[in-house]
Design a protein around this motif. Structure first.
Motif, short mmCIF file in Angstrom:
data_model
loop_
_atom_site.label_atom_id
_atom_site.label_comp_id
_atom_site.label_asym_id
_atom_site.label_seq_id
_atom_site.Cartn_x
_atom_site.Cartn_y
_atom_site.Cartn_z
N LEU A 117 0.72 -1.53 0.15
CA LEU A 117 0.06 -0.53 0.40
C LEU A 117 1.45 1.16 0.35
O LEU A 117 0.38 1.82 -0.27
CB LEU A 117 -0.92 0.38 1.69
N ILE A 118 1.88 0.61 0.62
CA ILE A 118 2.81 2.42 0.91
C ILE A 118 4.00 2.57 -0.41
O ILE A 118 3.49 4.05 -0.61
CB ILE A 118 3.76 2.57 1.70
N VAL A 119 4.49 1.60 -0.83
CA VAL A 119 4.38 1.63 -2.16
C VAL A 119 3.75 2.32 -3.51
O VAL A 119 4.08 3.14 -4.39
CB VAL A 119 4.76 0.47 -2.99
N TYR A 120 2.18 2.04 -3.42
CA TYR A 120 1.19 2.61 -4.56
C TYR A 120 1.54 3.40 -4.20
O TYR A 120 1.39 4.92 -4.92
CB TYR A 120 0.43 1.47 -5.01
N PHE A 121 0.91 3.93 -2.71
CA PHE A 121 0.66 5.73 -2.40
C PHE A 121 2.09 6.29 -2.70
O PHE A 121 1.70 7.69 -3.38
CB PHE A 121 0.22 5.74 -0.90
N VAL A 122 2.95 6.11 -2.91
CA VAL A 122 4.59 7.07 -3.24
C VAL A 122 4.71 6.96 -4.74
O VAL A 122 4.94 7.92 -4.98
CB VAL A 122 6.03 5.75 -3.09
N LEU A 123 3.98 5.73 -5.40
CA LEU A 123 3.85 5.85 -7.07
C LEU A 123 3.43 7.57 -7.15
O LEU A 123 2.70 7.84 -8.33
CB LEU A 123 3.47 4.74 -7.64
N VAL A 124 1.55 7.25 -6.96
CA VAL A 124 0.92 8.44 -6.64
C VAL A 124 1.42 10.09 -6.92
O VAL A 124 1.39 10.86 -7.62
CB VAL A 124 -0.34 8.32 -5.97
N ILE A 125 2.04 9.95 -5.99
CA ILE A 125 2.68 11.04 -5.24
C ILE A 125 4.16 11.49 -6.04
O ILE A 125 4.04 11.93 -6.80
CB ILE A 125 3.73 11.68 -4.17
N ILE A 126 4.84 10.30 -6.41
CA ILE A 126 5.72 11.06 -7.81
C ILE A 126 4.86 11.23 -8.81
O ILE A 126 5.21 12.04 -9.76
CB ILE A 126 6.12 9.44 -8.44
N ILE B 192 -7.10 -1.24 -4.95
CA ILE B 192 -6.88 -3.01 -4.92
C ILE B 192 -6.50 -3.75 -4.04
O ILE B 192 -6.95 -4.11 -3.04
CB ILE B 192 -6.11 -3.74 -6.12
N ALA B 193 -4.45 -2.34 -3.40
CA ALA B 193 -4.15 -3.67 -2.30
C ALA B 193 -5.12 -2.96 -0.53
O ALA B 193 -4.85 -3.78 0.22
CB ALA B 193 -2.70 -2.53 -2.44
N ALA B 194 -5.78 -1.74 -0.57
CA ALA B 194 -6.56 -1.12 0.62
C ALA B 194 -7.46 -1.96 0.27
O ALA B 194 -7.88 -2.19 1.64
CB ALA B 194 -6.61 0.09 0.12
N SER B 195 -8.17 -2.93 -0.71
CA SER B 195 -9.69 -3.94 -0.12
C SER B 195 -8.79 -4.96 0.16
O SER B 195 -9.16 -5.75 0.73
CB SER B 195 -9.95 -3.50 -2.03
N SER B 196 -7.54 -4.99 0.23
CA SER B 196 -7.05 -6.63 0.12
C SER B 196 -7.22 -6.68 2.28
O SER B 196 -7.53 -7.30 2.60
CB SER B 196 -5.99 -7.01 -0.26
N PHE B 197 -7.08 -5.57 2.59
CA PHE B 197 -7.08 -5.65 4.17
C PHE B 197 -9.23 -5.65 4.45
O PHE B 197 -8.92 -6.36 5.57
CB PHE B 197 -6.90 -4.25 4.58
N ARG C 235 -9.59 -14.39 -2.90
CA ARG C 235 -9.57 -13.80 -3.43
C ARG C 235 -8.54 -12.65 -2.67
O ARG C 235 -7.53 -12.25 -3.38
CB ARG C 235 -10.96 -13.57 -3.48
N SER C 236 -7.97 -12.52 -1.41
CA SER C 236 -8.33 -11.65 -1.20
C SER C 236 -6.09 -11.64 -1.88
O SER C 236 -5.32 -10.82 -1.80
CB SER C 236 -7.55 -11.75 0.21
N PHE C 237 -5.79 -13.54 -1.22
CA PHE C 237 -4.60 -13.37 -1.62
C PHE C 237 -4.12 -13.57 -3.10
O PHE C 237 -2.73 -12.30 -3.63
CB PHE C 237 -4.10 -14.81 -1.21
N TRP C 238 -5.44 -13.62 -4.34
CA TRP C 238 -4.23 -12.97 -5.37
C TRP C 238 -4.70 -11.40 -5.75
O TRP C 238 -4.07 -11.33 -6.29
CB TRP C 238 -6.25 -13.61 -6.50
N MET C 239 -5.20 -10.60 -4.61
CA MET C 239 -5.19 -9.32 -5.10
C MET C 239 -4.09 -8.49 -4.62
O MET C 239 -3.16 -7.89 -5.08
CB MET C 239 -6.38 -9.45 -3.96
N ILE C 240 -3.43 -9.24 -3.22
CA ILE C 240 -2.23 -9.28 -2.45
C ILE C 240 -0.45 -9.55 -4.12
O ILE C 240 -0.04 -8.66 -4.41
CB ILE C 240 -1.67 -10.01 -1.01
#
Length: 535
Positions: A356-365, A384-389, A397-402
């Protein structure tokens, strides 16, 4: 799902190997490609050449394979890099077979191979004409047949594994044999040595019982001995090549200033991305796990082996992080050997938060660099990463999302961040000079090799900045990669900017440049010059 992901991986590799400018370049590839093409032009098939002389830096296997591929498919980056891709796919197949033999689960074996295929190691070195991908194959090939030998007691497996792995000498010399010897040492250390009540007990009988493992090591030296004898007796410059390779190139690495050892340890972190967190989690469990398991002997052997090869590479002066790449695949086998599933490691909160942190950083970049495609893709990945929680009640389903969000990290970096910000295409910038005589002014001759690789029809002459007038007398065009002024008589016809590969900036300047988004601080001006009329 597995066939779909596997097909996607092949498409990604296809796009990577066909591009002259690799997303994650490695300087040695320039020399390897130049050696292959020059050897074909000169007809130097047995002894590959470089800069008009026999190439003394590495044995010929990689160059042989590259020349064969160029002869079949035509000279180009894709045919040459196809060599590494084929061996990389071979490594994925061996890893799948090993994982299946260990766990007897096709889905766990497939996930193991897929995750390794989407690691930074694979997406970098299986798409470059480098020896690391082939080295990973040969090391894994030996371990696969070692495992089969101990499982079936059929000596033919160990003989085959030893002989074929010995061919790896023709890649980087005897270092592969050192790796294999350290693996055997690690195995016997775990099997033979016991620490009890403060005393060391050595089970000598076990060494005699499994002496064939030691004896079979002799099959690894058959190909090296044949090649060395061929050079020594049948090649006019063979003795000089052997002397340079063993003494100047290899032993000489122990006689100059050392690089910091942290570089080697950094390699374990770098080349396991984006699975570094779950892999270090499983290594931790492997070290401190007290339960007796079926494959405990292999887990302990691998851990000792990885410590030994890391220590080995701390000795010479060069300590490049990619030296650990031939052994990364072993880490992906640890969860199966520990009777754990990939789901138990990938589904941890720590791993999911990291995604989740990686994708958030990519959004900022994406916002800072104004890259709309990266913004959309990374924002979707964040969702998608947030939805897995919130899908703990549906583990599958959560595993494949991860898995999908985690394996997509490096491809997203390649196609939505690095490609849009890549350097201008050299053939397009030098269109009028692509078939002319060109003098390349640079600090390093490898820059001229890179230009020659990209402008195959041109005739390239290299010049240092201080020797332009002497070395560029007979060329009509000049490409200046430095800040040195061009002599009078040349007219600039084009200029462009390249990302600076080695930034010589102090920390305050670097920090200020990032805050101000002053990209000029990170770029170097390149210019194309033409000799004036009547000069």
């Amino acid at each position: 799902m597995v066939p779909l992901i596997s097909g996607l991986l092949l498409l990604i590799f296809g796009a990577i190997i066909s591009s002259p400018d690799a997303p994650f370049p490695q300087g040695d590839e320039i020399m390897h490609i130049r050696s292959i093409r020059e050897s074909l032009q000169m007809g130097s098939y047995w002894i590959p050449s470089l800069s008009g002389m026999p190439n003394p830096y590495k044995p010929p296997l990689l160059f042989w394979l590259g020349m064969v591929s160029d002869q079949i498919f035509g000279v180009g980056y894709a045919p040459e890099r196809l060599v590494s891709l084929v061996f990389g796919l071979g490594s994925l197949f061996l890893l799948y077979r090993l994982a299946y033999l260990i766990r007897n689960s096709k889905i766990e074996a497939a996930i193991t191979a897929i995750l390794f295929g989407f690691s930074f190691l694979s997406l970098k070195f299986f798409g470059l004409l480098m020896m690391e991908g082939l080295m990973a194959f040969f090391v894994l090939f030996y371990f696969y047949h070692f495992y089969l030998y101990r499982k079936t007691k059929r000596k033919v497996y160990l003989i085959l594994g030893s002989f074929v792995s010995g061919i790896g000498y023709l890649l980087k010399g005897p270092i592969l044999h050192v790796y294999l010897f350290l693996f055997i040492i690690s195995y016997f250390y775990v099997k033979v040595i016991r620490f009890r009540k403060g005393k060391i007990n050595i089970n000598w009988k076990h060494i005699l019982k499994e002496k064939f493992i030691i004896l079979s090591f002799g099959f690894t030296i058959l190909v090296p001995v044949i090649w060395i004898l061929f050079l020594y007796f049948y090649v006019p410059s063979g003795k000089d090549l052997l002397r340079f390779f063993f003494i100047t190139e290899n032993v000489g690495k122990f006689y100059s200033a050392n690089q910091p050892g942290i570089r080697i340890w950094f390699g374990w972190i770098l080349y396991t991305i984006p699975f570094t967190i779950p892999i270090f989690h499983m290594v931790w469990n492997s070290v401190f796990q007290k339960n007796q398991i079926k494959h405990q002997i292999y887990v302990q052997t691998i851990l000792v082996f990885l410590i030994l090869v890391t220590s080995l590479h701390l000795l010479p002066n060069r300590k490049d992080p990619y030296y650990v790449t031939p052994f990364i695949s072993f880490l992906f086998l640890l969860p199966l050997m520990n009777r754990m599933s990939w789901e138990s490691y990938l589904s941890t909160k720590t791993n999911r938060f990291s995604i989740l942190i990686v994708y958030f950083v990519l959004v900022i970049i994406a916002i800072l660099l104004r890259l709309p495609q990266l913004f959309v893709v990374s924002l979707f990945g964040t969702v998608i990463a947030a939805s897995s929680f919130s899908l703990n009640h549906n583990n599958t389903r959560s595993f494949w999302m991860i898995i999908l969000t985690q394996i997509a990290i490096i491809p997203i970096l390649i196609f939505f961040l690095l490609r849009p910000m890549s350097d201008p295409n050299l053939p397009e910038q030098t269109l009028e000079a692509n078939q002319e005589n060109i003098c390349v002014v640079a600090e390093n001759p490898w820059t001229a090799m890179d230009v020659q690789n990209k402008l195959e029809s041109a005739k390239i002459q290299f010049s240092l900045p201080l020797t332009i007038e002497e070395n560029c007398n007979h060329t009509n065009y000049l490409i200046n990669y430095t800040s040195k002024e061009v002599p009078k008589g040349y007219i600039m016809v084009n200029s462009w900017y390249h990302w600076t590969q080695h930034l010589q900036m102090d920390v305050p300047t670097l920090f200020n440049s990032i805050l101000k988004m002053d990209l000029s601080k990170f770029k170097t001006k390149i210019s194309l010059w033409k000799r004036g009329v009547g000069i």
